[in-house]
Design a protein around this motif. Structure first.
Motif, short mmCIF file in Angstrom:
data_model
loop_
_atom_site.label_atom_id
_atom_site.label_comp_id
_atom_site.label_asym_id
_atom_site.label_seq_id
_atom_site.Cartn_x
_atom_site.Cartn_y
_atom_site.Cartn_z
N GLU A 103 -97.91 22.71 3.58
CA GLU A 103 -96.83 22.97 2.64
C GLU A 103 -96.78 24.47 2.34
N ARG A 104 -95.63 24.94 1.95
CA ARG A 104 -95.45 26.36 1.66
C ARG A 104 -95.79 26.65 0.20
N ILE A 105 -96.28 27.85 -0.05
CA ILE A 105 -96.46 28.32 -1.42
C ILE A 105 -95.19 29.09 -1.82
N GLU A 106 -94.48 28.54 -2.78
CA GLU A 106 -93.22 29.15 -3.19
C GLU A 106 -93.42 30.20 -4.29
N GLU A 154 -101.72 20.55 0.95
CA GLU A 154 -101.14 19.21 1.05
C GLU A 154 -99.97 19.08 0.07
N GLU A 155 -99.19 18.02 0.26
CA GLU A 155 -98.01 17.81 -0.58
C GLU A 155 -98.40 17.61 -2.05
N GLY A 156 -97.56 18.10 -2.92
CA GLY A 156 -97.76 17.92 -4.35
C GLY A 156 -98.68 18.93 -4.99
N ALA A 157 -99.32 19.80 -4.19
CA ALA A 157 -100.22 20.81 -4.77
C ALA A 157 -99.41 21.87 -5.52
N ARG A 158 -99.99 22.39 -6.60
CA ARG A 158 -99.32 23.38 -7.44
C ARG A 158 -100.21 24.61 -7.56
N ILE A 159 -99.66 25.77 -7.23
CA ILE A 159 -100.43 27.02 -7.25
C ILE A 159 -99.60 28.09 -7.93
N LYS A 160 -100.17 28.74 -8.95
CA LYS A 160 -99.45 29.77 -9.69
C LYS A 160 -100.33 31.02 -9.86
N LYS A 209 -103.95 17.01 -1.84
CA LYS A 209 -102.74 16.42 -2.42
C LYS A 209 -102.81 16.43 -3.94
N ASN A 210 -101.72 16.90 -4.56
CA ASN A 210 -101.57 16.91 -6.03
C ASN A 210 -102.66 17.71 -6.75
N ALA A 211 -103.32 18.61 -6.04
CA ALA A 211 -104.30 19.50 -6.67
C ALA A 211 -103.56 20.63 -7.37
N GLU A 212 -104.28 21.33 -8.26
CA GLU A 212 -103.66 22.42 -9.01
C GLU A 212 -104.59 23.62 -9.07
N ILE A 213 -104.02 24.80 -8.80
CA ILE A 213 -104.73 26.06 -8.99
C ILE A 213 -103.95 26.85 -10.02
N GLN A 214 -104.58 27.09 -11.16
CA GLN A 214 -103.88 27.71 -12.28
C GLN A 214 -103.90 29.23 -12.20
N GLU A 215 -103.18 29.84 -13.12
CA GLU A 215 -102.95 31.29 -13.11
C GLU A 215 -104.25 32.08 -13.17
N GLY A 216 -104.31 33.10 -12.35
CA GLY A 216 -105.43 34.03 -12.38
C GLY A 216 -106.67 33.58 -11.63
N GLY A 271 -112.56 31.60 0.81
CA GLY A 271 -112.98 30.56 1.72
C GLY A 271 -114.34 30.87 2.32
N PRO A 272 -114.99 29.86 2.89
CA PRO A 272 -114.54 28.48 3.00
C PRO A 272 -114.54 27.79 1.63
N PHE A 273 -113.46 27.04 1.39
CA PHE A 273 -113.30 26.39 0.09
C PHE A 273 -112.43 25.16 0.27
N ALA A 274 -112.81 24.08 -0.43
CA ALA A 274 -112.01 22.85 -0.40
C ALA A 274 -111.80 22.36 -1.82
N LEU A 275 -110.55 22.11 -2.16
CA LEU A 275 -110.18 21.50 -3.43
C LEU A 275 -109.50 20.18 -3.10
N CYS A 276 -110.17 19.08 -3.42
CA CYS A 276 -109.70 17.78 -2.96
C CYS A 276 -108.64 17.19 -3.89
N GLU A 277 -108.13 16.04 -3.52
CA GLU A 277 -106.97 15.44 -4.16
C GLU A 277 -107.10 15.33 -5.68
N GLY A 278 -106.06 15.78 -6.35
CA GLY A 278 -105.97 15.60 -7.78
C GLY A 278 -106.89 16.47 -8.61
N SER A 279 -107.52 17.46 -8.01
CA SER A 279 -108.45 18.32 -8.74
C SER A 279 -107.78 19.61 -9.20
N THR A 280 -108.44 20.30 -10.14
CA THR A 280 -107.86 21.49 -10.76
C THR A 280 -108.86 22.63 -10.79
#
Length: 399
Positions: free
Chosen positions: A157-160, A175-181, A196-203, A208-217
């Motif tokens: 997925e693209r980072i908009e 993955e789909e549904g991920a949110r990065i700001k 999928k549906n993971a979130e990376i918040q501001e700042g 890497g190497p790094f993995a953030l799995c489904e639904g994590s923040t």
């Protein structure tokens, strides 16, 4: 072959406690995936588990003829090719370690049965998880392998968000549904996988190497220093380096965690810190359940090993190479001991026993928040672990 079973190697399982108190060896997460999930992708079969009797209600297997694979073994193409070529009268070994073989009766399977078959030696290198610290030690390599395994032929997925900066974006998969700001993602030294549906918040700063799995923040301003996996439905903040969180666990606040492994349903209170390096730079020793004492890891960096459902209060300080069992609750001033038995309640000033009835009140509430039930199967497993670990709670006069 239509039946694949991952077996606990009795020579290895005890060295992976406290994590294997509550799961088979193959249910350990290393890299992006659990070991069992890796084998599922390679074999295109849903694996069963041959494990301890008290775990078998939750981790089942089909008792028909099966390909048995060592549950501590992480697959790769060469290994899978060698296993795929085995016939029913052969067993694959690496010196004295059984890697795989066929059996007609999985329920009665033993390593001795494999010794009766024609021995085929596997001489290439491979990854076998034999010690708790291997989980973080080999994590970077497994992230890279899993990244290739699950993203091959797919498009990220693209980072908009215009304020997120990416280095080596070709090594980043979202993955789909991920949110990065407003984050910085640097994949120059290894891939970054955002589930999928993971979130990376501001700042947030992520290497890497790094993995953030489904639904994590990853919380605001967090620093993820690489070689790290955050399992599904977890929250992480502060500073984390070369660590693995299995899933459903939180280290949501400031504080450092390095060269560490957290099981499921753990929570580190605000400003909990783990030491991963001794002041004299000596190799770190950790509690060895098989030995009944401390063993030398041979590593200069080794932090915290925490079993499922254990928690720490705010400002907890864990010394280098601390091992915490299942269902412990640690709090208070000072450094608690380097080995904290399962169902301990207290800290540096001393411990009492966290009784199962009280433990269950917390577990029910915590799991309910994730939409999961603390059911009879979980209850029976916890009760068995409580009994198995009684002799470690030396302060309990009823022992």
């Amino acid at each position: 072959m239509d039946n694949l079973i991952l077996f606990d190697d009795s020579a290895i399982r005890g060295s992976l406690l406290p994590f294997t108190f509550t799961r088979p060896v193959a249910d350990i997460r290393i890299g992006i995936l659990k070991i069992s999930q890796k084998w599922e992708i390679y074999s295109k079969l849903i694996p069963g588990y041959l494990t301890q009797d008290y775990l078998s209600q939750k981790f089942t297997f089909q008792n028909t003829s099966a390909l048995m694979i060592n549950g501590a073994l992480c697959p790769d193409p060469a290994l899978w090719e060698a296993i795929s070529k085995l016939n029913p009268n052969q067993a694959l070994w690496s010196e004295n370690i059984l890697l795989a073989c066929f059996t007609e009766q999985p329920g009665a399977f033993t390593t001795d049965q494999a010794k009766e078959k024609e021995a085929v030696q596997f001489t290439a290198s491979f990854t076998l998880i034999q010690k708790t610290w291997n989980i973080f030690e080999f994590n970077a390599t497994e992230i890279k392998k899993d990244f290739e395994l699950i993203t091959s032929g797919r498009f990220s997925e693209r980072i908009e968000d215009p304020h997120t900066i990416m280095y080596a974006p070709e090594n980043i998969f979202i993955e789909e549904g991920a949110r990065i700001k407003a984050a910085v993602l640097n994949a120059e030294n290894g891939p970054i996988y955002i589930g999928k549906n993971a979130e990376i918040q501001e700042g947030a700063l992520i290497r890497g190497p790094f993995a953030l799995c489904e639904g994590s923040t990853v919380n605001m301003g967090a620093k993820m220093r690489g070689d790290t996996t955050i399992g599904p439905h977890s929250k992480v903040g502060g500073e984390v380096s070369n660590s693995v969180i299995f899933g459903y666990s939180n280290k949501g606040h400031e504080g450092f965690m390095g060269n560490s492994v957290l099981g499921e349903w753990c929570n580190l209170g605000a400003d909990t810190n783990t030491s991963n390096l001794k002041n004299n730079y000596a190799p770190v020793k950790v509690w060895d359940y098989i030995k009944g004492g401390f063993s030398n890891t041979g590593l200069q960096f080794c932090g915290l090993m925490m079993g499922d459902h254990s928690k720490s209060g705010i400002n907890t300080m864990f010394n280098t190479g601390t091992v915490v069992g299942v269902g412990a609750n640690i709090f208070g001033d000072g450094y608690p001991r380097n080995f904290i038995p399962s169902f301990s309640w207290g800290g540096a000033s001393g411990f009492t026993t966290f009784q199962v009835r009280k433990f269950e009140e917390v577990a029910i509430a915590v799991m309910k928040r994730r939409g999961l039930a603390y059911d009879e199967t979980e209850k029976e497993i916890i009760q068995k672990v409580f009994e198995l670990t009684k002799h470690y709670r030396i302060w309990d006069k009823t022992v």
